[in-house]
Write a protein that holds these residues in place. Sequence first.
Motif, PDB file in Angstrom:
ATOM      1  N   MET A   1       0.826  -1.209   0.000  1.00  7.47           N
ATOM      2  CA  MET A   1       0.000   0.000   0.000  1.00  7.47           C
ATOM      3  C   MET A   1       0.867   1.268   0.000  1.00  7.47           C
ATOM      4  O   MET A   1       0.518   2.271  -0.622  1.00  7.47           O
ATOM      5  CB  MET A   1      -0.918  -0.004   1.224  1.00  7.47           C
ATOM      6  N   VAL A   2       1.998   1.199   0.689  1.00  6.20           N
ATOM      7  CA  VAL A   2       2.917   2.343   0.712  1.00  6.20           C
ATOM      8  C   VAL A   2       3.399   2.667  -0.694  1.00  6.20           C
ATOM      9  O   VAL A   2       3.416   3.833  -1.118  1.00  6.20           O
ATOM     10  CB  VAL A   2       4.111   2.050   1.651  1.00  6.20           C
ATOM     11  N   PHE A   3       3.789   1.643  -1.452  1.00  3.22           N
ATOM     12  CA  PHE A   3       4.254   1.867  -2.821  1.00  3.22           C
ATOM     13  C   PHE A   3       3.113   2.335  -3.721  1.00  3.22           C
ATOM     14  O   PHE A   3       3.316   3.148  -4.625  1.00  3.22           O
ATOM     15  CB  PHE A   3       4.877   0.588  -3.377  1.00  3.22           C
ATOM     16  N   THR A   4       1.919   1.820  -3.481  1.00  6.22           N
ATOM     17  CA  THR A   4       0.762   2.253  -4.273  1.00  6.22           C
ATOM     18  C   THR A   4       0.473   3.733  -4.049  1.00  6.22           C
ATOM     19  O   THR A   4       0.243   4.492  -4.997  1.00  6.22           O
ATOM     20  CB  THR A   4      -0.474   1.417  -3.911  1.00  6.22           C
ATOM     21  N   VAL A   5       0.482   4.159  -2.791  1.00  4.85           N
ATOM     22  CA  VAL A   5       0.247   5.562  -2.470  1.00  4.85           C
ATOM     23  C   VAL A   5       1.352   6.431  -3.051  1.00  4.85           C
ATOM     24  O   VAL A   5       1.102   7.541  -3.549  1.00  4.85           O
ATOM     25  CB  VAL A   5       0.143   5.744  -0.939  1.00  4.85           C
ATOM     26  N   PHE A   6       2.584   5.948  -3.021  1.00  7.48           N
ATOM     27  CA  PHE A   6       3.717   6.672  -3.599  1.00  7.48           C
ATOM     28  C   PHE A   6       3.465   6.936  -5.083  1.00  7.48           C
ATOM     29  O   PHE A   6       3.689   8.051  -5.582  1.00  7.48           O
ATOM     30  CB  PHE A   6       4.990   5.846  -3.415  1.00  7.48           C
ATOM     31  N   ALA A   7       2.973   5.912  -5.798  1.00 12.23           N
ATOM     32  CA  ALA A   7       2.691   6.068  -7.223  1.00 12.23           C
ATOM     33  C   ALA A   7       1.475   6.969  -7.455  1.00 12.23           C
ATOM     34  O   ALA A   7       1.472   7.788  -8.380  1.00 12.23           O
ATOM     35  CB  ALA A   7       2.457   4.693  -7.852  1.00 12.23           C
ATOM     36  N   LEU A   8       0.432   6.812  -6.633  1.00 11.51           N
ATOM     37  CA  LEU A   8      -0.767   7.648  -6.793  1.00 11.51           C
ATOM     38  C   LEU A   8      -0.463   9.118  -6.544  1.00 11.51           C
ATOM     39  O   LEU A   8      -1.058   9.998  -7.183  1.00 11.51           O
ATOM     40  CB  LEU A   8      -1.856   7.167  -5.831  1.00 11.51           C
ATOM     41  N   ALA A   9       0.466   9.391  -5.638  1.00  9.43           N
ATOM     42  CA  ALA A   9       0.861  10.776  -5.389  1.00  9.43           C
ATOM     43  C   ALA A   9       1.437  11.397  -6.650  1.00  9.43           C
ATOM     44  O   ALA A   9       1.171  12.563  -6.969  1.00  9.43           O
ATOM     45  CB  ALA A   9       1.884  10.826  -4.252  1.00  9.43           C
ATOM     46  N   ALA A  10       2.215  10.611  -7.389  1.00 13.05           N
ATOM     47  CA  ALA A  10       2.785  11.105  -8.642  1.00 13.05           C
ATOM     48  C   ALA A  10       1.685  11.465  -9.635  1.00 13.05           C
ATOM     49  O   ALA A  10       1.718  12.520 -10.277  1.00 13.05           O
ATOM     50  CB  ALA A  10       3.717  10.047  -9.241  1.00 13.05           C
ATOM     51  N   LEU A  11       0.698  10.595  -9.756  1.00 10.97           N
ATOM     52  CA  LEU A  11      -0.397  10.853 -10.699  1.00 10.97           C
ATOM     53  C   LEU A  11      -1.218  12.063 -10.274  1.00 10.97           C
ATOM     54  O   LEU A  11      -1.785  12.765 -11.115  1.00 10.97           O
ATOM     55  CB  LEU A  11      -1.296   9.615 -10.790  1.00 10.97           C
ATOM     56  N   ALA A  12      -1.277  12.325  -8.973  1.00  6.42           N
ATOM     57  CA  ALA A  12      -2.093  13.433  -8.469  1.00  6.42           C
ATOM     58  C   ALA A  12      -1.452  14.792  -8.711  1.00  6.42           C
ATOM     59  O   ALA A  12      -2.139  15.774  -8.989  1.00  6.42           O
ATOM     60  CB  ALA A  12      -2.373  13.243  -6.971  1.00  6.42           C
ATOM     61  N   VAL A  13      -0.121  14.858  -8.605  1.00  2.00           N
ATOM     62  CA  VAL A  13       0.524  16.182  -8.647  1.00  2.00           C
ATOM     63  C   VAL A  13       1.033  16.582 -10.027  1.00  2.00           C
ATOM     64  O   VAL A  13       1.208  17.777 -10.298  1.00  2.00           O
ATOM     65  CB  VAL A  13       1.703  16.250  -7.644  1.00  2.00           C
ATOM     66  N   LEU A  14       1.270  15.622 -10.913  1.00  2.00           N
ATOM     67  CA  LEU A  14       1.913  15.964 -12.183  1.00  2.00           C
ATOM     68  C   LEU A  14       1.124  16.961 -13.039  1.00  2.00           C
ATOM     69  O   LEU A  14       1.727  17.870 -13.628  1.00  2.00           O
ATOM     70  CB  LEU A  14       2.219  14.690 -12.980  1.00  2.00           C
ATOM     71  N   PRO A  15      -0.208  16.827 -13.162  1.00  2.00           N
ATOM     72  CA  PRO A  15      -0.919  17.840 -13.969  1.00  2.00           C
ATOM     73  C   PRO A  15      -0.726  19.254 -13.450  1.00  2.00           C
ATOM     74  O   PRO A  15      -0.608  20.199 -14.238  1.00  2.00           O
ATOM     75  CB  PRO A  15      -2.388  17.392 -13.856  1.00  2.00           C
ATOM     76  N   PHE A  16      -0.680  19.436 -12.132  1.00  3.61           N
ATOM     77  CA  PHE A  16      -0.477  20.755 -11.559  1.00  3.61           C
ATOM     78  C   PHE A  16       0.993  21.192 -11.648  1.00  3.61           C
ATOM     79  O   PHE A  16       1.291  22.376 -11.726  1.00  3.61           O
ATOM     80  CB  PHE A  16      -0.944  20.764 -10.095  1.00  3.61           C
ATOM     81  N   THR A  17       1.897  20.210 -11.638  1.00  4.05           N
ATOM     82  CA  THR A  17       3.318  20.523 -11.719  1.00  4.05           C
ATOM     83  C   THR A  17       3.659  21.204 -13.038  1.00  4.05           C
ATOM     84  O   THR A  17       4.360  22.229 -13.070  1.00  4.05           O
ATOM     85  CB  THR A  17       4.151  19.240 -11.570  1.00  4.05           C
ATOM     86  N   GLY A  18       3.162  20.639 -14.147  1.00  3.36           N
ATOM     87  CA  GLY A  18       3.441  21.237 -15.451  1.00  3.36           C
ATOM     88  C   GLY A  18       2.908  22.653 -15.556  1.00  3.36           C
ATOM     89  O   GLY A  18       3.592  23.559 -16.058  1.00  3.36           O
ATOM     90  N   ARG A  19       1.704  22.865 -15.061  1.00  7.46           N
ATOM     91  CA  ARG A  19       1.109  24.202 -15.089  1.00  7.46           C
ATOM     92  C   ARG A  19       1.926  25.182 -14.256  1.00  7.46           C
ATOM     93  O   ARG A  19       2.149  26.327 -14.651  1.00  7.46           O
ATOM     94  CB  ARG A  19      -0.324  24.123 -14.570  1.00  7.46           C
ATOM     95  N   GLY A  20       2.415  24.720 -13.098  1.00  7.98           N
ATOM     96  CA  GLY A  20       3.216  25.585 -12.243  1.00  7.98           C
ATOM     97  C   GLY A  20       4.544  25.958 -12.874  1.00  7.98           C
ATOM     98  O   GLY A  20       4.998  27.106 -12.762  1.00  7.98           O
ATOM     99  N   ILE A  21       5.178  25.000 -13.560  1.00  9.00           N
ATOM    100  CA  ILE A  21       6.450  25.288 -14.226  1.00  9.00           C
ATOM    101  C   ILE A  21       6.257  26.337 -15.310  1.00  9.00           C
ATOM    102  O   ILE A  21       7.053  27.279 -15.438  1.00  9.00           O
ATOM    103  CB  ILE A  21       7.047  23.996 -14.818  1.00  9.00           C
ATOM    104  N   ASP A  22       5.202  26.191 -16.098  1.00 14.07           N
ATOM    105  CA  ASP A  22       4.973  27.129 -17.196  1.00 14.07           C
ATOM    106  C   ASP A  22       4.590  28.521 -16.689  1.00 14.07           C
ATOM    107  O   ASP A  22       4.890  29.521 -17.335  1.00 14.07           O
ATOM    108  CB  ASP A  22       3.870  26.594 -18.115  1.00 14.07           C
ATOM    109  N   ARG A  23       3.957  28.570 -15.540  1.00 14.01           N
ATOM    110  CA  ARG A  23       3.510  29.874 -15.027  1.00 14.01           C
ATOM    111  C   ARG A  23       4.574  30.564 -14.179  1.00 14.01           C
ATOM    112  O   ARG A  23       4.788  31.774 -14.295  1.00 14.01           O
ATOM    113  CB  ARG A  23       2.232  29.693 -14.208  1.00 14.01           C
ATOM    114  N   TYR A  24       5.257  29.800 -13.321  1.00 15.92           N
ATOM    115  CA  TYR A  24       6.187  30.409 -12.374  1.00 15.92           C
ATOM    116  C   TYR A  24       7.652  30.092 -12.668  1.00 15.92           C
ATOM    117  O   TYR A  24       8.543  30.688 -12.058  1.00 15.92           O
ATOM    118  CB  TYR A  24       5.853  29.957 -10.949  1.00 15.92           C
ATOM    119  N   GLY A  25       7.898  29.131 -13.553  1.00 14.45           N
ATOM    120  CA  GLY A  25       9.267  28.730 -13.843  1.00 14.45           C
ATOM    121  C   GLY A  25       9.623  27.439 -13.111  1.00 14.45           C
ATOM    122  O   GLY A  25       8.973  27.059 -12.120  1.00 14.45           O
ATOM    123  N   PRO A  26      10.678  26.732 -13.554  1.00  9.40           N
ATOM    124  CA  PRO A  26      11.028  25.441 -12.935  1.00  9.40           C
ATOM    125  C   PRO A  26      11.649  25.569 -11.544  1.00  9.40           C
ATOM    126  O   PRO A  26      11.495  24.659 -10.728  1.00  9.40           O
ATOM    127  CB  PRO A  26      12.031  24.844 -13.933  1.00  9.40           C
TER     128      PRO A  26
END
Length: 440
Positions: free
Chosen positions: A57-82
């Motif tokens: 379950m720990v590894f599953t949550v680790f992977a789900l966290a990645a799926l949860a944040v990536l869409p917002f990560t790309g938007r943040g990079i484009d708006r505020y920089g890397p």
Amino acid sequence: MTGTVKQWVRRADAAGGPLRRVQMGNALSAFGSGFTMPYMFVYVDQVRGLGSLAAGMVFTVFALAALAVLPFTGRGIDRYGPRPVLLAGAALAAVGAFAFGQAATAPTLLVSSFLFGAGITACQPALATMIVRSTGRAGRSRAFALQFTLVNLGMGIGALVGGQIVDPADPASLTRLFTIEALTLLGLALVAGSARVPQAEPVPAAGRGAGQGQGQGQGLRTVLKDKAMLRLCLLAGLIFFTCYGQFESGVAAFATGTVGTAPSVLGIAIGANALTIVLLQMVVVRLTERRRRTTAMAAAGVVWLGAWTAALVAGLVRSDALAATVAVVAVYALFGIGESLLAPTLGPIVADLAPARLLGTYNAAHALVKQTAIAVGPAVGVLLVGAGTWPLYLLAMTACTVLIVVLAVRLRGHLTPAQDNAVVTVAQVRPVVRELQTAA
């Protein structure tokens, strides 16, 4: 080997201090990952005594966290920089790593795992964007190849050092391990986060993919309209599912459970993979920098067909310990050759397809595909091998690998010559010559 890596680091210096800092941060982060990732299962299962289900379950949550944040990560990079995204991701991951080492119950471990995974995932597209902005097109493949080499070297050294500290009978040893990783993540923020990379170029990247999306919507909607990017994501998904998603799961389960490979021998095989990458990566880049990227990807698939053939041999001759051992080591070494062929291709193609203003979103979309494939791959591999249907497992992976070769060749028709590295202009060649002279 060390001299070759030093030459490449000097070439990174020629590209400027920001790139050097980003690469150093990459290596430091990889060292931290190698330091703890191999021992997370042992920590949850044995040290905290919560069992294999909680560890899964720990590894599953680790992977789900990645799926949860990536869409917002790309938007943040484009708006505020890397840089701000990298700093936030490294800080979040450091908190998660430290908390993970202190947690003793399933709920606290799951929360820590989510923070840990979310932070690590946010750093990946931010670092990729910083590499792209710190290099020109001529040096981009080389920069990504150097990143891949340093990551493998860092993870290998981290795993080796971490293994000397880990003692399942002493919970404090694991706590120290995760505390040290938290410090390496803060080091990543300090080293790479202080790099002043250039701002996004005002002109679009080369080719059709760059032209798409200008004024046609924002974020992932633009990615979904880019047919070349979608085809690349499909190919990347297969690559990460078939290779990286099986590397430490399905293939390891097949080697130990079916072939009867001892854990110590499996460690040698994994070491052979890392050594192959470190020794060959620089040579492979020199061979591929004047050739089509799609050719390199197809060649990686052909090499992996050899790896799955070696796996079949290992299964058939498993009664002969020496022959089976040689075959298993060959599997991992051949995987390393294929990985070396891929390192200078995927990242640069994503960068060339992306409009300059959406580079972060494109990198995040690529990372999202990668994380999904790596999350699904182990489940499929371990399920087939665990059910005793190893011939079906090898057949399925071989079919996926054949499809990789086919899709790589077909992708060629959807890329411009520049995106596929089929055109080497005088402007591209001159920086390479100057770079080589500087390194000499």
